[in-house]
Design a protein around this motif. Structure first.
Motif, mmCIF file in Angstrom:
data_model
loop_
_atom_site.group_PDB
_atom_site.id
_atom_site.type_symbol
_atom_site.label_atom_id
_atom_site.label_comp_id
_atom_site.label_asym_id
_atom_site.label_seq_id
_atom_site.Cartn_x
_atom_site.Cartn_y
_atom_site.Cartn_z
ATOM 1 N N MET A 1 -7.879 2.714 1.114
ATOM 2 C CA MET A 1 -6.420 2.777 1.144
ATOM 3 C C MET A 1 -5.955 4.223 1.304
ATOM 4 O O MET A 1 -5.087 4.533 2.123
ATOM 5 C CB MET A 1 -5.840 2.173 -0.130
ATOM 6 C CG MET A 1 -4.324 2.151 -0.165
ATOM 7 S SD MET A 1 -3.588 0.847 0.841
ATOM 8 C CE MET A 1 -3.809 -0.552 -0.257
ATOM 9 N N GLY B 1 0.790 -1.225 0.000
ATOM 10 C CA GLY B 1 0.000 0.000 0.000
ATOM 11 C C GLY B 1 0.820 1.273 0.000
ATOM 12 O O GLY B 1 0.529 2.231 -0.740
ATOM 13 N N HIS C 1 -4.649 -1.329 8.294
ATOM 14 C CA HIS C 1 -3.578 -2.091 7.655
ATOM 15 C C HIS C 1 -3.177 -3.305 8.482
ATOM 16 O O HIS C 1 -2.915 -4.381 7.934
ATOM 17 C CB HIS C 1 -2.358 -1.192 7.435
ATOM 18 C CG HIS C 1 -2.540 -0.157 6.379
ATOM 19 N ND1 HIS C 1 -2.519 -0.450 5.041
ATOM 20 C CD2 HIS C 1 -2.760 1.181 6.473
ATOM 21 C CE1 HIS C 1 -2.704 0.660 4.339
ATOM 22 N NE2 HIS C 1 -2.853 1.657 5.189
#
Length: 565
Positions: A244, A183, A254
């Motif tokens: 995200m 990410g 996360h």
């Protein structure tokens, strides 16, 4: 149900088999098993890419490249009829006495429900699927997981939950840290892959998607079941890319999508690709190192993201591992050295086994940057110097002298760099490159795109280090707070550059390119980009960046020089 004659076993193919979940939902699976009485080990994968989408239909360019590289792949025992993206070919496994199961995750393909990729619910469903597979009459009670990328990332997570019947995993090129591997690289949002992946590989396979371009080759019908209305489709899924972007720090969102690797106690065969800086490479190495399993192996290869997985030598390795742990064959697997490396050369690689990673005989060697000469050398600069560049421009290069003798680099790479910015933040992109004696760059056929030797990233405001998880040769950033810069003040940054392997021929040079934007080869658009407007589209990243070298602000690249045995 159909029966296909193959080598030692005919194959029974059961389509859209129902697997019940604990909340009443039903997932659909394709089950391929030997047409002979008995109980067999199971290998399975569960994910969002559509169990009924043929490799050639969903990923045509990759399929054509694979067939060009290996034209005999769909012969000698396989027709290729059941090949799916990033999962095993049943025709190569069932004849050897394995059951192959491919499950559509909740909300994808033929499985109704809320599509929420990488969520906790998805992994809870995986636990239930493993339990189902382990208790069928044709199962010997031992389940192995295998697959690439998404089908590897979910393995790390579900294995950390220690589900009953799970006996071994083979995560092939798959991230293990949702934040750092995938990410946000060094705190910089990696959106280039995500913005293509979400519509093409996920939404096109959402259950009920009437607009899917994919048709089941067996039935001619959409691979996503009966069509749902647009409002219902929208309400039946998360907005993963938006989520995200809303989580720029390594927070609970996360962490929920990252496993506690120390809890993994089943045997692990982690297969990574040196050509994957920016996706998966880090995850396979960190997954191997941090997994709590007493029995674990690391295998590093080269080539495209999907190529090695299907090649006969690698399939033989996968089967040998599973035959030992799922079937109890005494084939000597446990005597295999724990590390197998395809050590890269300018052309191709040479395979070598090792007893550990990083290699115990590594000579960690500092190459110092000199801003005055733009050089990179084992000697410290004679005096302090500095150089500046436009943070949105091409940056600066630091280059070694030609290597006097062949030199191997294999392992972790770290950059210690002193910087200042005219703004309250700075993004640093570090690219390690290789050039031949004529000045031509060596470009590697990477996992996802042509790549330099390796890459690293760091947002200066994310410079905080997690000391407990860092090592002298491997930095680990916390990513749990933002520490802005005082414009004009210098700061020391420790940049994680992803691991690499290369045997540098005599006469070749290394170049370290430092800039404030993604590096792309001329004429070749990158895929793994970091250009999200919400993440980078403001003035903090549009100033002047200054690098300091020598004296009290010595900047250096720590390289893993490996001497011959």
């Amino acid at each position: 149900m159909s029966i296909t004659p193959l080598r030692s076993h005919a194959m029974v193919f059961e389509k859209d088999v129902a697997i019940p979940m604990d909340d009443g939902a039903i997932l659909r699976a394709n089950v391929f098993r030997p047409d002979a009485p008995g109980q067999y080990p199971v290998v399975m994968a569960q994910g969002v890419y559509g169990k009924d989408v043929h490799f050639a239909d969903g990923w045509k360019p990759q399929w054509e490249k694979l067939m060009k590289l290996h034209p005999d792949l769909c012969s000698n025992g396989s027709t290729g009829k059941y090949m799916r993206w990033e999962t095993v070919d049943p025709e190569r496994w069932v004849p050897d006495g394995f059951v192959v199961i491919h499950v559509d995750s909740r909300g994808s393909g033929k499985s109704p429900g809320f599509l929420d990729p990488m969520s906790a619910r998805e992994i809870e469903d995986y636990v239930a699927s493993i339990a189902w597979a382990g208790t069928q009459t044709w199962s010997n009670g031992k389940v192995g997981l295998i697959g690439i990328s998404y089908y590897a990332a979910t393995q790390w997570r579900v294995a950390a939950l220690r589900p009953p019947y799970l006996a071994a995993i083979v995560p092939w090129e798959g991230r293990s840290d949702h934040y750092r591997d995938y990410g946000f690289h060094g705190g910089i949002m990696s959106n280039g892959f995500l913005q293509a992946w979400w519509p093409k590989q996920v939404l096109s396979n959402q259950h009920g998607s009437g607009g899917t371009p994919y048709r089941d080759r067996d039935t001619g019908l959409p691979t996503t079941g009966d069509a749902l209305s647009a409002p219902l489709l929208l309400g039946n899924r998360s907005d993963y890319p938006a989520e995200m972007a809303r989580h720029p720090l390594c927070d609970a969102w996360h962490r929920e999508r990252s496993p506690d690797l120390s809890r993994i106690d089943v045997p692990v065969l982690s297969a990574g690709n040196w050509g994957g800086p920016g996706n998966h490479l880090r995850g396979n190495i960190e997954g191997y190192l941090r997994a709590g399993a007493k029995k674990k192996w690391l295998s590093m290869h080269i080539g495209t993201h999907y190529e090695s997985f299907y090649l006969p030598d690698y399939v033989a390795m996968q089967k040998r591992f599973f035959n030992f742990y799922l079937r109890g064959d005494q084939n000597g697997w446990e005597d295999e050295p724990p590390v197998k490396l395809a050590v890269r050369h300018v052309e191709g690689s040479a395979t070598r086994t090792e007893n550990e990673f990083p290699l115990a005989r590594t000579v960690w060697t500092a190459f110092y940057l000199d801003a005055a000469t733009r050089s990179l050398a084992p000697e410290t600069p004679g005096s302090a110097a500095e150089t500046s560049f436009d943070a949105t421009g091409d940056g600066v290069d630091f280059t070694t002298a030609p290597f006097a003798q062949e030199t191997e680099l294999t392992g972790f790479v770290t950059l210690k760099i002193w910087v200042a910015s005219s703004t309250p933040d700075l993004d640093l992109f570090a690219i390690l490159r290789l050039f031949d004696p004529d000045g031509k760059e060596v470009v590697f056929d990477g996992a996802h795109e042509p790549t330099p030797l390796t890459r690293g990233w760091l947002r200066a405001s994310h410079r905080k280090i997690d000391e407990a998880q860092s090592l002298p040769y491997r930095v680990f950033h916390a990513h749990d707070e933002v520490q802005k810069l005082e414009p004009g003040q210098s700061y020391a940054l420790d940049v994680e550059v992803w691991p690499t392997s290369i045997v540098i021929p005599a006469g070749y040079r290394l170049t370290l390119t430092l800039q404030g934007k993604d590096f792309e080869f001329p004429g070749k658009a990158g895929r793994l980009l970091h250009n999200h407007p919400l993440d980078r589209g403001h003035d903090d990243f549009s100033g002047t960046s200054t690098l300091f070298t020598g004296g009290d602000q010595a900047s250096f690249l720590l390289l893993p020089v490996v001497p011959p045995r």
